[in-house]
Write a protein that holds these residues in place. Sequence first.
Motif, PDB file in Angstrom:
ATOM      1  N   SER A 281       0.829  -1.411  -0.039  1.00  0.00           N
ATOM      2  CA  SER A 281       0.146   0.079   0.029  1.00  0.00           C
ATOM      3  C   SER A 281       0.689   1.270  -0.087  1.00  0.00           C
ATOM      4  O   SER A 281       0.365   2.303  -0.759  1.00  0.00           O
ATOM      5  N   SER A 293       0.468  -3.706   3.832  1.00  0.00           N
ATOM      6  CA  SER A 293      -0.682  -4.434   3.528  1.00  0.00           C
ATOM      7  C   SER A 293      -0.945  -4.237   1.912  1.00  0.00           C
ATOM      8  O   SER A 293      -0.499  -3.424   1.295  1.00  0.00           O
ATOM      9  N   CYS A 294      -1.988  -4.871   1.514  1.00  0.00           N
ATOM     10  CA  CYS A 294      -1.943  -5.022  -0.143  1.00  0.00           C
ATOM     11  C   CYS A 294      -3.700  -4.797  -0.235  1.00  0.00           C
ATOM     12  O   CYS A 294      -4.308  -5.219   0.070  1.00  0.00           O
ATOM     13  N   ARG A 295      -4.104  -3.915  -1.438  1.00  0.00           N
ATOM     14  CA  ARG A 295      -5.431  -3.717  -1.946  1.00  0.00           C
ATOM     15  C   ARG A 295      -5.238  -4.375  -3.442  1.00  0.00           C
ATOM     16  O   ARG A 295      -4.282  -4.199  -4.035  1.00  0.00           O
ATOM     17  N   TRP A 297      -6.926  -2.905  -6.160  1.00  0.00           N
ATOM     18  CA  TRP A 297      -6.620  -2.142  -7.166  1.00  0.00           C
ATOM     19  C   TRP A 297      -5.113  -1.803  -7.608  1.00  0.00           C
ATOM     20  O   TRP A 297      -4.828  -1.906  -8.517  1.00  0.00           O
ATOM     21  N   GLU A 346     -10.975  -7.657  -1.080  1.00  0.00           N
ATOM     22  CA  GLU A 346     -10.448  -6.218  -1.460  1.00  0.00           C
ATOM     23  C   GLU A 346      -8.890  -5.936  -0.883  1.00  0.00           C
ATOM     24  O   GLU A 346      -8.085  -5.287  -1.441  1.00  0.00           O
ATOM     25  N   ARG A 347      -8.879  -6.432   0.306  1.00  0.00           N
ATOM     26  CA  ARG A 347      -7.715  -6.128   1.170  1.00  0.00           C
ATOM     27  C   ARG A 347      -6.838  -7.344   1.679  1.00  0.00           C
ATOM     28  O   ARG A 347      -7.542  -8.358   2.179  1.00  0.00           O
ATOM     29  N   TRP A 354      -6.849 -12.361   4.404  1.00  0.00           N
ATOM     30  CA  TRP A 354      -7.980 -11.721   3.911  1.00  0.00           C
ATOM     31  C   TRP A 354      -8.637 -10.726   4.898  1.00  0.00           C
ATOM     32  O   TRP A 354      -8.939 -11.348   6.049  1.00  0.00           O
ATOM     33  N   SER A 363     -14.088  -1.281  -7.456  1.00  0.00           N
ATOM     34  CA  SER A 363     -12.824  -2.081  -7.750  1.00  0.00           C
ATOM     35  C   SER A 363     -12.924  -2.570  -9.187  1.00  0.00           C
ATOM     36  O   SER A 363     -12.073  -3.156  -9.773  1.00  0.00           O
TER      37      SER A 363
END
Length: 390
Positions: A281, A293-295, A297, A346-347, A354, A363
């Motif tokens: 992120s 953390s990762c999203r 998009w 999503e995240r 998750w 998204s």
Amino acid sequence: MSRGLAAGTLRLRAWLFDTALSLWWDRGADHERGGFFDQLALHGAESPDLPKRVRVQARQIIVFAEAGRLGWQGPWPDAVAQGLAFLPCYRRGDGLYCASVDANGMCVASTPDLYDQAFVLFAFAAAFRALGQPAALCASAVALLERLDALLAHPVAGYREEASPPRTPLRSNPHMHLLEAMLAWVAAGVHDPFTSVAHAIVRLARERLIDPRTGAIGELYDDGWAFAAGAGGRVREPGHQFEWAYLLDEAQRLLGGDHCRVVADLLAFGAFGVIDGRVVSAVDHRGRITDASCRLWAQTERLRAMIRMQERASGPVANACGAAALESLETVERFLYAAPRGLWRERMDLAGGWIDESAPASSLYHLVTAIAGLPIHSAIGPARMNGRSR
């Protein structure tokens, strides 16, 4: 194109055409009160009475217009029409669009956001291109752009967040999407006044938004377009490095100029935020990870940028870009296949788990624009891309 990338492309195309688009029309559209819902639950009951954000309405117009352009045989004209019919609920007396309305279309957040205006402009462009170029959509876009110039133009460059009183920090992200909207109009064959605004945003990015020491673009700026003081001014989002790189390459294709070095620097800095194939992120101004953390998009934006760079390059560079694209494609699939088909996670948290939350409608735009850039679309064309509607 490698076998792995070709196979992954077919899987993503099947996910989108065979399931996701129909699901988001059947369950993601409000067929009673108009517009689109902001999210769909992964499991259990929906929440149909949540407010509806204008950016979601605009993005879903873009999604279904692009789906039609790519050859989806589902009811994309109905979806585009439903989104366009709901947009007037957001229009303020000054010609800008408010942030959100309630389920019945009554305004609940009246302050206009530059980010939202950018997506309304983009939605008009996508619908214009998909629906046979109706003049009314172009007129609506020109009128909105004129109101932006009258109410939010910054005296140095770009636009303010609010005009009265002026609010800081200024943000790069709305300008990125405004550039995306302007390029969509140019790609549709309409140049005035969109070309000049696109050129101005490119200049803003190159002269003020990008850190000349690192080649990275920031998030927050003061009122003179210098990096904001404090921690906010040091934030760099890797996903935005990839997104800006793609859009500046697109600007070079559509408007001319030479942005190759700038694009390369953005991609190189963005790579600081890639761990085990995942785009994190945030990093700081030196490229050190600050939020692992990762999203979803951000993964799609790396995928889209790497596909574009593979097309531009040759030899070992093209091979490296193709490998990075495959890595991102497989990461995107992790987010998709951890949820019921047609939805997504999503995240992802720091440990790779998750976050338990609904799938945000916003998204789907990132997924569609990434899938649209995959080689199958240019290789076999829309005529043979007839997905099933169900």
